[in-house]
Design an enzyme around this catalytic site. Structure first.
Site, short mmCIF file in Angstrom:
data_model
loop_
_atom_site.label_atom_id
_atom_site.label_comp_id
_atom_site.label_asym_id
_atom_site.label_seq_id
_atom_site.Cartn_x
_atom_site.Cartn_y
_atom_site.Cartn_z
N LYS A 38 64.73 48.87 53.41
CA LYS A 38 66.03 48.42 53.86
C LYS A 38 65.44 47.34 55.07
CE LYS A 38 65.58 50.15 58.27
NZ LYS A 38 65.87 50.25 59.30
N ALA A 92 55.91 53.69 58.57
CA ALA A 92 56.42 53.66 60.26
C ALA A 92 56.69 52.24 60.63
CB ALA A 92 55.48 54.43 60.99
N ALA A 93 57.24 51.60 59.82
CA ALA A 93 57.39 50.02 59.67
C ALA A 93 58.67 49.57 60.29
CB ALA A 93 57.07 49.40 58.37
N GLY A 94 59.59 50.44 60.26
CA GLY A 94 61.13 49.86 60.37
C GLY A 94 61.86 49.50 59.21
N ALA A 142 62.36 52.00 56.77
CA ALA A 142 63.17 53.35 56.05
C ALA A 142 62.24 53.66 54.81
CB ALA A 142 64.65 53.06 56.17
N GLY A 143 61.18 53.48 54.87
CA GLY A 143 60.30 53.89 53.59
C GLY A 143 60.47 55.31 53.30
N SER A 193 62.74 57.59 54.54
CA SER A 193 64.20 58.01 54.37
C SER A 193 64.69 57.49 52.63
CB SER A 193 65.08 56.97 55.11
OG SER A 193 64.85 57.25 56.44
N SER A 194 64.12 56.54 52.39
CA SER A 194 64.52 56.10 51.04
C SER A 194 63.77 56.86 49.85
CB SER A 194 64.08 54.53 50.82
OG SER A 194 64.58 53.83 49.77
N ASP A 253 68.84 57.37 58.79
CA ASP A 253 69.15 56.34 57.52
C ASP A 253 69.15 56.80 56.09
OD1 ASP A 253 68.90 54.15 59.21
OD2 ASP A 253 66.71 53.73 59.22
#
Ligand code: SUD
Ligand code: ADP
Length: 285
Positions: free
Chosen positions: A11, A97-99, A101-102, A104-105, A137
């Protein structure tokens, strides 16, 4: 034995505003989020024994109960008394940890896939509520599309998707903790809040130019101040001609929106000069 596949797209936050810090430690947010076609892929298969087993080609993520896909499987098993095992293979493509949402997805894809594999018949709203127990998220990642998110991110309203365009993502080699960024954020320091109504209006008119002009993220100040390389990436994207540029979520990934294909390689090559992880994606529509 049946196998199930689920895609877990990344996202980006087109708008991220923080209204206040809540008593429970979370922050009250207003965000507009949308999916891009950079995605992880989960393969889920029945195991003959009652166990959750996780593997991945990526060497840098936890494969035990710290993994959000593992937590999703365990939550379903506990809540619905499932006494079946599953082997989940996680093909990791989204930077960690990139912003984006890996994690969460991946959790959302595991909830959706196991709902099918175990014939639980849970409706989307119930999956979204379960997802909220795993992370703020996760409900959005279950719903997908484009949504306005409120509360701590779990109260969702589907909104018109952005016009199709290229999304160039660049992640500097630093890992940013979401909790750290929210911890350093002070509402009083925000000089100008981005406008949710303005972005919603741009989306409903499908105006690419106005979507670009309405991008905004109040967490940028915290991350850009702490990591000058994020600002450098932003500047490089702007200079090389991206139409709209913003940091996603708590960072450090910066995304650039580009309408014309001819411009994509210029932006990509400029970034590759000093950033190893650059991805070219499309909006998921
Ligand atoms: C900033 C955002 C924007 O989409 O994304 P990322 O940068 O993580 O991708 C989200 O708000 C992140 O969501 P998510 O990563 O799911 O957060 P969670 O696991 O629920 O929470 C991690 C920590 O962030 C803080 N947190 C999170 C959400 C929120 N509304 N207020 C908070 O203060 C809390 O300190 C919490 O302990
Ligand atoms: N399936 C997963 N993929 C990536 N990271 C995961 C996963 N499960 C747990 N994590 C942990 O979650 C943290 C945040 O990861 P991620 O979701 O990629 O970032 P972000 O919250 O910035 O979007 C990382 O520290 C990572 O170790």
């Amino acid at each position: 034995m049946s196998k199930i596949y689920e895609k877990a797209p990344a996202k980006i936050n087109l708008v991220l505003d923080v209204l206040r810090k809540r008593e429970d430690g979370f922050h009250e947010v207003e965000m507009i989020m949308t999916m891009v076609d950079l995605a992880d892929r989960l393969e889920m298969e029945e195991l003959p024994r009652d166990q959750i087993l996780l593997s991945s080609q990526a060497g840098f993520i936890p494969l035990d109960e710290k993994n959000l896909a593992f937590q999703a499987a365990r939550l379903l098993k506990e809540r619905y008394g499932v006494r079946r095992g599953v082997y989940i293979h996680l093909d990791k493509q989204i930077p960690v940890a990139a912003g984006l949402a890996g994690g969460s997805s991946d959790a959302a894809a595991a909830l959706k896939g196991l709902n099918r594999l175990w014939n639980l018949g849970l409706p989307t709203e119930e999956l979204e509520a379960l997802g909220a127990e795993l992370g703020s998220d996760v409900p959005f990642c279950i719903r997908g599309g484009t949504a306005l998110a409120r509360g701590r991110g779990e109260k969702l309203e589907t909104v018109p998707r952005p016009p199709q365009c290229w999304v160039i993502l660049a992640k500097p080699p630093i890992n940013v903790s979401t909790a750290d960024v929210y911890g350093k954020f002070r509402v009083g320091d925000v000089k100008e809040h981005p406008s949710i109504p303005q972005m919603l209006d741009a989306l409903s008119r499908q105006s690419f130019q106005d979507v670009c002009a309405s991008l905004g993220n109040v967490l940028e100040n915290v991350t850009l101040h702490r990591y000058p390389e994020v600002r450098q990436i932003k500047d490089c994207m702007i200079k090389s001609g991206a139409d709209g540029v913003l940091m996603s979520g708590s960072g450090p990934t910066v995304f650039g929106l580009v309408a014309k294909e001819a411009k994509v390689s210029r932006v990509y090559n400029a970034l590759r000069g000093f950033c190893k992880e650059v991805y070219v994606a499309r909006m998921l529509t």
